[in-house]
Design an enzyme around this catalytic site. Structure first.
Site, mmCIF file in Angstrom:
data_model
loop_
_atom_site.group_PDB
_atom_site.id
_atom_site.type_symbol
_atom_site.label_atom_id
_atom_site.label_comp_id
_atom_site.label_asym_id
_atom_site.label_seq_id
_atom_site.Cartn_x
_atom_site.Cartn_y
_atom_site.Cartn_z
ATOM 1 N N SER A 13 0.673 -1.295 0.184
ATOM 2 C CA SER A 13 0.247 -0.004 0.189
ATOM 3 C C SER A 13 1.042 1.314 -0.240
ATOM 4 C CB SER A 13 -0.970 0.543 1.095
ATOM 5 O OG SER A 13 -1.880 1.203 0.565
ATOM 6 N N ASP A 59 -8.633 -4.959 -6.236
ATOM 7 C CA ASP A 59 -8.571 -4.039 -5.396
ATOM 8 C C ASP A 59 -9.445 -2.949 -5.489
ATOM 9 O OD1 ASP A 59 -7.357 -1.934 -4.023
ATOM 10 O OD2 ASP A 59 -5.181 -2.703 -4.120
ATOM 11 N N HIS A 97 -7.897 -5.174 -1.647
ATOM 12 C CA HIS A 97 -6.417 -5.026 -0.821
ATOM 13 C C HIS A 97 -5.039 -5.210 -0.009
ATOM 14 C CE1 HIS A 97 -3.702 -0.938 -1.236
ATOM 15 N NE2 HIS A 97 -3.949 -1.257 0.301
#
Length: 739
Positions: free
Chosen positions: A608, A683, A715
């Site tokens: 991320s 995602d 995600h």
């Protein structure tokens, strides 16, 4: 700063006989993500019943750890027992709406059975949302009553304060249901398409930590709710790529710089259904991040936040005459962090409020007109959370980091101010659930060598009972491996502006003389996160695994990360990926100074924001990093949402160059080492487009890289098969390029 943890602590829990020691072995990668979890059992959704009679928690079945039942510890009887079996309510495959799937992904809920529950105020009943319907469970008869049985999905259900009614959302409208009679009343009617009533808009869920859009008045007479209009929000087609199909979703997504949902705050009377709309000014380009009632239900407060997030007003509405006033205003030259630390005292005696106005988050006492009476906490440390207020004692209970930024502790302070007393044990990080009156607390605590334990404690720290002792005995899954895990070494480095940055270093138990070890920098580096703590995290087991494979692992909380005060956070404002990388370079310079580090073989890995940091490090600091693994990276901040991105970069119209400089693309020619990028192809947070856009640029430039894309993964990359394959791939990549 250095935390020294005696080596005997690693061994003492293993002294169960020579056979246990003889079985000690190194971690196996496949075992890291298999059941039973190596970190042991951890009760989920720990809650104290409103009357303090019992503690309830979710626990997986012995036959399926991801199917959850509700358990209780009855305090008077001193017994743990199954309270509600999920299979007694509903069995078979779980069917969820797309909205509920998205909510669970944002809440990181990955299980079936009883996922959430709420208590009736008098502690005699519970409400369960299951399979799109609602179940009301009465403790006295141990019977569940199915409140709804519709083709539509009922979501975000809550019991009213009196326990007589239940509110919920159905088809984007707000409903109430009388429990005794089963009569439903629809409170809003225009919810459909772009109009949503009582629902948290996308950025509220994703970025503000607000998962609901309605709030019961304490006397049951009214419900405050948000009406959001997404008509001005750009509609995009988002794809989710699965192994055997591609799903297309039309989604209203507020890309940074574009229009947000228009929000209005209303109050509906349950007596007649009339709605009173509360004007918040002519500017509709604002946020309403928080709504709270006072205890007498006459006043409703809401927080008004400017689009640039540099001004926040706490407003109070007198519903007897619909008059409003601003109780206080917070301002910042960068951004304001939201919090949930507002507590109205009884009889309009004032309120407690958290503020970062002196540079650190602290607690303040204001009178009911918004006049500051006194600052209750102060110093170069932060308050995490206001946990409870006991007005009869005149005492506040809060978690904070007064003793060290590496550990959360429970403290108390008088409403009159004065000395602060720590109530929790040092050497551990504590997460708490307080009884409403502050008489006891559930303490979930751990440190870098001790997996999470959960105890019910009296205020003096005495253990009333263990909710999960998680003892490392011969039956514990971690026991065969635990003695081979070496506690990380803590320390500090100085940033360019003189501020101290904390690090952790995972090293072998015995460093071989003359040997030079490759190092992997495990990074997140983004705002509102802290990785360097004296706490146990299951994800750290992979770091221990890497150490056992011959690596060292280094973690540094660079400037911009959380729990160190605003001066530590603010350097990233309007220029992401600059000071963070400069600080990580400082970390590598420290690593190079160590005689046992292989300076030519230092890698970096993150997910991320950590994936973004990895790419920026590989592109901008190629002389420092030989190999990098980037997971689900943000590559172009113009592709991210308004509330998060504009908080740190400002509006694109005001900081166009900052957006260009903060993207990864201008620096791609700097790639010298080996880069692996992975991304979930479904995602819905950091969209897969972030990676595909970078893939195309690197391919056009003829720059070689590796990639692994996971069909159907979101995600969080949830699931044992995905996690096992992913970490095998990461390990193989580093073995290829760092050894």
């Amino acid at each position: 700063m250095r935390i020294k943890i005696p080596r005997y602590l690693l061994v003492v829990c293993l002294l169960m006989g020579a056979s246990v020691v003889a079985e000690a072995k190194q971690l196996e990668l496949e075992r890291l993500f298999a059941d039973p979890a190596l970190s042991g059992a951890t009760p989920r959704s720990l809650t104290m019943a409103p009357d303090g009679s019992r503690v309830t928690y979710l626990k997986g079945k012995a036959t399926d750890a991801n199917r959850l039942d509700l358990w209780e510890y009855h305090i008077k009887e001193a017994k743990h027992r199954l309270l509600v079996d999920a299979d007694s309510l509903v069995t078979g495959d779980e069917v969820l709406s797309d909205e509920e799937k998205a909510r669970r992904e944002r809440m990181r809920l990955f299980a079936s059975g009883i996922i959430s529950y709420s208590w009736a105020k008098n502690s005699d009943a519970l409400l369960f949302p299951l399979n799109g319907d609602l179940y009301y469970y009465q403790l006295k008869g141990k019977k569940a009553k199915k409140l709804t049985n519709t083709a539509e999905f009922e979501t975000d259900a809550t019991i009213s304060p009196s326990g007589r009614s239940v509110a919920f959302i159905r088809k984007q409208n707000l409903f109430v249901l009388d429990i005794a009679s089963g009569k439903e009343t629809q409170l809003t009617t225009d919810g459909a398409g772009v109009i949503k009533n009582g629902m948290a808009e996308f950025v509220a869920q994703e970025e503000m930590g607000r998962m609901t859009g309605y709030w019961w008045a304490p006397d049951d007479s009214k419900i405050a709710f948000i009406r959001s209009d997404e008509s001005q929000v750009a509609e995009v087609v988002r794809n989710e790529i699965y192994a055997d199909e591609i799903k297309l979703f039309n989604q209203r997504y507020p890309y940074t710089g574009s229009a947000n949902a228009k929000v209005e705050l209303g109050v509906v009377s349950l007596a007649d259904g009339n709605v009173t709309w509360l004007p918040h000014g002519d500017n509709n380009d604002i946020y309403i991040p928080r709504v709270d009632w006072t205890k007498n239900s006459r006043y409703l407060s809401y927080q008004w936040q400017s689009r640039n997030q540099q001004q926040l007003e706490l407003r109070l509405v007198d519903l007897s005459n619909n008059q409003q006033k601003v109780l206080l205003t917070e301002t910042s030259n960068t951004w304001l962090n939201l919090h949930d630390d507002l507590h109205f005292l009884k009889n309009e005696a004032g309120f407690i409020w958290a503020s970062e106005r002196d540079g650190y988050k602290h607690l303040y006492y204001f009178d009911f007109n918004g006049k500051l009476q006194r600052q209750l906490t102060s110093g170069n440390w932060v308050v995490d959370e206001l946990d409870a207020v006991n007005e009869q004692q005149g005492m506040l209970y809060f978690t904070g980091r007064k003793d060290t930024p590496l550990e959360r502790h429970l403290y108390k302070v008088s409403l009159n101010g004065g000395d602060i007393t720590r109530l929790s044990e040092t050497g551990f990080d504590h997460a708490l659930v307080m009884a409403k009156d502050g008489s006891s607390f559930i303490d979930s605590f751990s440190n870098v060598t001790t997996p999470n334990k959960v105890a019910l404690r009296a205020l003096n720290g005495k253990v009333l009972t263990w909710l999960e002792q998680n003892t490392l005995d011969k039956n514990h899954a971690l026991t065969p491996y635990h003695s081979e895990l070496n506690a990380p070494r803590f320390g500090t480095l100085q940033a360019e502006d003189g501020q101290l940055m904390h690090y952790r270093m995972f090293e072998p138990t015995n460093i071989e003389a003359g040997k030079h070890y490759p190092v992997i920098v495990s990074v997140y580096g983004g705002p509102h996160a802290q990785r360097v703590t004296n706490s146990w995290s299951p994800r750290d087991l992979y770091l221990h695994y890497l150490v056992q494979q011959g690596y060292m692992v280094f973690q540094l909380d660079n400037r911009g990360s959380y729990n160190r005060g605003k001066a530590f956070e603010d350097p990233i404002y309007k220029k992401l990926g600059i000071v963070e990388i400069a600080d990580q370079i400082k970390g590598v310079e420290y690593l190079r100074s160590l005689p046992y580090v292989d300076a030519k073989h230092i890698g970096i890995y993150g997910h991320s924001y950590g994936g973004y940091m990895t790419i920026m490090a590989m592109f901008k600091a190629g002389d420092y990093f030989t190999a990098g693994v980037s997971g689900a990276p943000v590559t172009d901040w113009a592709l991210y949402d308004t509330h998060y991105t504009e908080r740190y970069l400002g509006h694109p119209a005001d900081n166009a160059q900052g957006y260009i400089d903060s993207a990864v693309f201008p620096y791609a020619d700097g790639l010298k080492g080996n880069l692996l990028i992975y991304h979930g192809m479904a995602d819905d947070n950091v969209l897969f487009t972030h990676s595909t856009k970078l893939y195309k640029q690197l391919q056009d430039k003829g720059l070689l890289f590796d990639m692994i894309d996971y069909p159907g993964s979101k995600h969080s990359m949830f699931g044992q098969p995905v996690q096992t394959h992913l970490h095998k791939s990461i390990t193989r990549f580093f073995d290829t390029h760092l050894k």
